[in-house]
Design a protein around this motif. Sequence first.
Motif, PDB file in Angstrom:
ATOM      1  N   ASN A 130      79.641   4.454  21.506  1.00 20.00           N
ATOM      2  CA  ASN A 130      79.360   3.018  21.586  1.00 20.00           C
ATOM      3  C   ASN A 130      78.149   2.615  20.738  1.00 20.00           C
ATOM      4  O   ASN A 130      77.475   1.640  21.036  1.00 20.00           O
ATOM      5  N   ASN A 131      77.880   3.401  19.704  1.00 19.05           N
ATOM      6  CA  ASN A 131      76.731   3.145  18.835  1.00 19.05           C
ATOM      7  C   ASN A 131      75.425   3.012  19.609  1.00 19.05           C
ATOM      8  O   ASN A 131      74.493   2.352  19.159  1.00 19.05           O
ATOM      9  N   SER A 132      75.354   3.589  20.789  1.00 21.83           N
ATOM     10  CA  SER A 132      74.170   3.397  21.620  1.00 21.83           C
ATOM     11  C   SER A 132      73.708   4.661  22.335  1.00 21.83           C
ATOM     12  O   SER A 132      72.531   4.817  22.603  1.00 21.83           O
ATOM     13  N   PHE A 133      74.643   5.503  22.667  1.00 21.50           N
ATOM     14  CA  PHE A 133      74.294   6.674  23.464  1.00 21.50           C
ATOM     15  C   PHE A 133      74.568   7.944  22.677  1.00 21.50           C
ATOM     16  O   PHE A 133      75.503   8.001  21.878  1.00 21.50           O
ATOM     17  N   ILE A 134      73.738   8.924  22.920  1.00 17.75           N
ATOM     18  CA  ILE A 134      73.951  10.215  22.284  1.00 17.75           C
ATOM     19  C   ILE A 134      74.381  11.184  23.380  1.00 17.75           C
ATOM     20  O   ILE A 134      73.683  11.337  24.379  1.00 17.75           O
ATOM     21  N   THR A 135      75.512  11.758  23.188  1.00 16.93           N
ATOM     22  CA  THR A 135      76.004  12.702  24.186  1.00 16.93           C
ATOM     23  C   THR A 135      75.832  14.106  23.633  1.00 16.93           C
ATOM     24  O   THR A 135      76.213  14.384  22.501  1.00 16.93           O
ATOM     25  N   THR A 136      75.243  14.938  24.428  1.00 13.91           N
ATOM     26  CA  THR A 136      75.054  16.317  23.973  1.00 13.91           C
ATOM     27  C   THR A 136      75.237  17.223  25.184  1.00 13.91           C
ATOM     28  O   THR A 136      75.410  16.742  26.292  1.00 13.91           O
ATOM     29  N   HIS A 137      75.253  18.510  24.965  1.00 15.25           N
ATOM     30  CA  HIS A 137      75.345  19.350  26.150  1.00 15.25           C
ATOM     31  C   HIS A 137      74.378  20.502  26.074  1.00 15.25           C
ATOM     32  O   HIS A 137      73.988  20.943  24.999  1.00 15.25           O
ATOM     33  N   THR A 138      73.949  20.884  27.231  1.00 11.35           N
ATOM     34  CA  THR A 138      73.014  21.996  27.338  1.00 11.35           C
ATOM     35  C   THR A 138      73.686  23.066  28.177  1.00 11.35           C
ATOM     36  O   THR A 138      74.829  22.899  28.596  1.00 11.35           O
ATOM     37  N   LYS A 139      72.955  24.113  28.453  1.00  6.04           N
ATOM     38  CA  LYS A 139      73.554  25.190  29.255  1.00  6.04           C
ATOM     39  C   LYS A 139      73.994  24.682  30.619  1.00  6.04           C
ATOM     40  O   LYS A 139      74.986  25.105  31.171  1.00  6.04           O
ATOM     41  N   ALA A 140      73.218  23.730  31.140  1.00  5.77           N
ATOM     42  CA  ALA A 140      73.465  23.302  32.523  1.00  5.77           C
ATOM     43  C   ALA A 140      74.493  22.191  32.653  1.00  5.77           C
ATOM     44  O   ALA A 140      75.029  21.956  33.718  1.00  5.77           O
ATOM     45  N   GLY A 141      74.742  21.478  31.575  1.00  4.48           N
ATOM     46  CA  GLY A 141      75.678  20.373  31.730  1.00  4.48           C
ATOM     47  C   GLY A 141      75.696  19.433  30.539  1.00  4.48           C
ATOM     48  O   GLY A 141      75.306  19.800  29.428  1.00  4.48           O
ATOM     49  N   ILE A 142      76.136  18.202  30.800  1.00  4.68           N
ATOM     50  CA  ILE A 142      76.248  17.208  29.734  1.00  4.68           C
ATOM     51  C   ILE A 142      75.104  16.214  29.884  1.00  4.68           C
ATOM     52  O   ILE A 142      74.807  15.755  30.992  1.00  4.68           O
ATOM     53  N   THR A 143      74.494  15.897  28.780  1.00  5.63           N
ATOM     54  CA  THR A 143      73.380  14.960  28.834  1.00  5.63           C
ATOM     55  C   THR A 143      73.715  13.742  27.987  1.00  5.63           C
ATOM     56  O   THR A 143      74.195  13.880  26.859  1.00  5.63           O
ATOM     57  N   ILE A 144      73.480  12.571  28.561  1.00 15.72           N
ATOM     58  CA  ILE A 144      73.702  11.334  27.806  1.00 15.72           C
ATOM     59  C   ILE A 144      72.356  10.661  27.596  1.00 15.72           C
ATOM     60  O   ILE A 144      71.631  10.374  28.546  1.00 15.72           O
ATOM     61  N   ILE A 145      72.036  10.470  26.342  1.00 18.24           N
ATOM     62  CA  ILE A 145      70.716   9.935  25.981  1.00 18.24           C
ATOM     63  C   ILE A 145      70.875   8.508  25.475  1.00 18.24           C
ATOM     64  O   ILE A 145      71.780   8.225  24.687  1.00 18.24           O
ATOM     65  N   ASP A 146      70.015   7.632  25.919  1.00 15.10           N
ATOM     66  CA  ASP A 146      69.995   6.280  25.369  1.00 15.10           C
ATOM     67  C   ASP A 146      69.175   6.330  24.085  1.00 15.10           C
ATOM     68  O   ASP A 146      67.983   6.638  24.104  1.00 15.10           O
ATOM     69  N   GLN A 147      69.807   6.045  22.955  1.00 13.53           N
ATOM     70  CA  GLN A 147      69.130   6.283  21.672  1.00 13.53           C
ATOM     71  C   GLN A 147      67.862   5.444  21.504  1.00 13.53           C
ATOM     72  O   GLN A 147      66.854   5.899  20.981  1.00 13.53           O
ATOM     73  N   GLN A 148      67.897   4.211  22.015  1.00 13.95           N
ATOM     74  CA  GLN A 148      66.746   3.332  21.824  1.00 13.95           C
ATOM     75  C   GLN A 148      65.565   3.769  22.691  1.00 13.95           C
ATOM     76  O   GLN A 148      64.443   3.925  22.207  1.00 13.95           O
ATOM     77  N   LEU A 149      65.845   4.014  23.974  1.00 14.33           N
ATOM     78  CA  LEU A 149      64.758   4.412  24.872  1.00 14.33           C
ATOM     79  C   LEU A 149      64.176   5.755  24.446  1.00 14.33           C
ATOM     80  O   LEU A 149      62.966   5.974  24.507  1.00 14.33           O
ATOM     81  N   ALA A 150      65.068   6.657  23.992  1.00 11.12           N
ATOM     82  CA  ALA A 150      64.595   7.967  23.561  1.00 11.12           C
ATOM     83  C   ALA A 150      63.680   7.825  22.345  1.00 11.12           C
ATOM     84  O   ALA A 150      62.608   8.419  22.274  1.00 11.12           O
ATOM     85  N   HIS A 151      64.114   7.002  21.402  1.00  8.03           N
ATOM     86  CA  HIS A 151      63.309   6.850  20.192  1.00  8.03           C
ATOM     87  C   HIS A 151      61.979   6.183  20.508  1.00  8.03           C
ATOM     88  O   HIS A 151      60.940   6.511  19.929  1.00  8.03           O
ATOM     89  N   GLU A 152      61.988   5.267  21.480  1.00  2.87           N
ATOM     90  CA  GLU A 152      60.722   4.650  21.898  1.00  2.87           C
ATOM     91  C   GLU A 152      59.755   5.716  22.413  1.00  2.87           C
ATOM     92  O   GLU A 152      58.574   5.715  22.098  1.00  2.87           O
ATOM     93  N   ARG A 153      60.272   6.623  23.231  1.00  6.38           N
ATOM     94  CA  ARG A 153      59.422   7.698  23.767  1.00  6.38           C
ATOM     95  C   ARG A 153      58.865   8.569  22.635  1.00  6.38           C
ATOM     96  O   ARG A 153      57.683   8.879  22.596  1.00  6.38           O
ATOM     97  N   ILE A 154      59.723   8.921  21.692  1.00  6.33           N
ATOM     98  CA  ILE A 154      59.285   9.788  20.589  1.00  6.33           C
ATOM     99  C   ILE A 154      58.169   9.110  19.802  1.00  6.33           C
ATOM    100  O   ILE A 154      57.100   9.668  19.568  1.00  6.33           O
ATOM    101  N   LEU A 155      58.424   7.851  19.422  1.00 11.02           N
ATOM    102  CA  LEU A 155      57.442   7.148  18.600  1.00 11.02           C
ATOM    103  C   LEU A 155      56.150   6.924  19.383  1.00 11.02           C
ATOM    104  O   LEU A 155      55.049   7.062  18.844  1.00 11.02           O
ATOM    105  N   TYR A 156      56.289   6.592  20.649  1.00  7.54           N
ATOM    106  CA  TYR A 156      55.121   6.335  21.480  1.00  7.54           C
ATOM    107  C   TYR A 156      54.181   7.537  21.484  1.00  7.54           C
ATOM    108  O   TYR A 156      52.992   7.421  21.245  1.00  7.54           O
ATOM    109  N   GLU A 157      54.754   8.710  21.702  1.00  2.00           N
ATOM    110  CA  GLU A 157      53.893   9.897  21.747  1.00  2.00           C
ATOM    111  C   GLU A 157      53.322  10.225  20.373  1.00  2.00           C
ATOM    112  O   GLU A 157      52.170  10.616  20.242  1.00  2.00           O
TER     113      GLU A 157
END
Length: 615
Positions: free
Chosen positions: A436-463
């Motif tokens: 949906n041009n908005s979420f990044i779906t990936t998977h780790t050993k434990a399961g499936i993770t859905i990342i909100d691209q905007q909120l995630a990028h805000e966190r990255i830039l903020y730090e």
Amino acid sequence: MTDIIRLLPDSVANQIAAGEVVQRPASAVKELLENTIDAGSTDIKLIVKESGKLLIQVIDNGCGMSERDARMCFERHATSKIEKADDLLAIRTLGFRGEALASIASIAQVELKSKRHEDEIGTCIQVEGTEFKGQFPVNCQNGTSVSVKNLFFNVPARRNFLKSNTLELKYIIEEFVRVALVNPAISFTFHHQDKLLFQLPPGNLKQRIINLYGSSYGQRLIPVEQQTALVNISGFLGKPEFAKKTRGEQYFFTNGRFMKSPYLHHAVENAFKELIPDDSIPSYFIYMEVDPQTIDVNIHPTKTEINFQDIKSIYAILHAAVKQSIGKFNISPTLDFEVEQSMTFPPFNENQPVKQPTITINPHYNPFEKRTEPQSRFTFSPSQSQSVRGWNDLYAIIPPFSEKGESDPPLETQVVSHDLLADEAFADRQGSFQVNNSFITTHTKAGITIIDQQLAHERILYERILYQDSQYDKSGQRQLIPQTITLSPDNAQFFMEWKEYFTELGFEINDFGKGSFVIQAIPGNIDTANIGSFIESVLESLKSPGRDSKLAQGQLLAKAMAKKLSVKRGKRLHKEELETIIKDLFACNMPEISPDGKPTMVMLTFEELNRKFKI
Ligand code: ADP
Ligand code: MG
């Protein structure tokens, strides 16, 4: 039972009235400045200490007062401006209620010195919380000087209610600018804490605007002018391409009085429609003259609302006048408007019926056409992917502002493609994909993770911004771009308050006064073409810190910047960009939450999945 209704003593009645007339230092400044205008002054000085909490002094060279008038002016309902109720219908002065000085004197320590031109000697009178302290002759200049000290000294509840010095000063500047804009022929100075904030020589309106907002405004303004039987409109509009994201440069004045009118604002905004982006607001300085009998200014004690008898017609005339002015500017953008104005508007003939002004506007005109920059420098090219290291690199591949550029890839179907759901997608960590041009779906050993691209990028830039980690080398990654920006007076003041924090984050700013700043350097890849509007929009979000008010200022600024620069929802990302976001997010100190405290990701464990499928 005995009777219980009593007349309030004057001191109490005045304090109650003061609650309406004087809410804050800026309201006292407004009343005192208006009195100087009513007194016919040509030179006005405003001196303020501690944002008006300690001192407000206004010195004028107006008509002055007699010894008796100097006493009388502190009485409630004492005015020289009206005598009978009928006079209200023809009011031409700014004041008329005779309440201001009585109100101010009931909540402050006031000293008034005044001398009429015809008198040999002046008079000085001191009043403190309505209490008369004394009156004596003094040697003073023609005109009046009023000092208001320790506002609300006897009403601690109100004093405590005042906002920070920065904000109270901002309100004062607003009032000052409004008065100055209506009276370009009057010279003004404004000192705060012994610092000269404004020096405005007498001139015409255009010169006054330039003196207030900076010389760049000379190129930004187009005149608006329309004369009808109902209303005469004059003033200036900001050219469409200079529309800003922040409010503040929208001024209506009616018969010399600043006025707020969302209804008439709509008339102007609507005339600019399609010429400016949706989130921008046109600047305007619009002056209307109407017959005083057709308006009522008596609605509110602070008098920023005005009731018009025929507001709908005024709306239509204003809308047409603004459209016409934009259209004309478009046809001949280089004309000297000072000359042109007098040639193109025939004087109004009272005997002719009023016609709706006709509009000549080029429907194809689009001021953005020529401004649209090639977006290519932001588009991702595979060769860059190898060297993606940090936030600056990420900027290079993701447009910092989510403008829908021409070069944006076409929108993909909204459903996850079959290819991505195929084995390959889940083969390893490379299997991340965008939904949906908005979420990044990936998977780790434990399961499936859905990342909100905007909120995630805000966190990255903020730090990155806040901690300036090794990938953000302040000196190395700055762009040197000497560029002048001009901010409105209150934004300029606000910017000054935040300057040190901007500097800490890699900006280099020189204050040139009058709202002009030279930005010598900016961090990383902030879009240099939009640096003014970037700073403006950051300032705007800093003005409403909301529930974050506990954050330190550096954090607030980092957050505001991160939010502006982040990749937005709805933006298609390339695979490499997805991977960078995932990698950088998990390298953060607090990857799970955005700077706003929202979750950046949602996790679905394999265990949960098993449960759901009843395996
Ligand atoms: P209003 O302006 O509504 O009349 P104010 O309380 O503001 O009421 O002022 C009361 C009167 O004091 C005014 O009507 C005017 O006659 C006189 N006055 C106030 N300020 C000045 C001034 N700066 N110069 C001359 N006269 C003034
Ligand atoms: Mg007054």
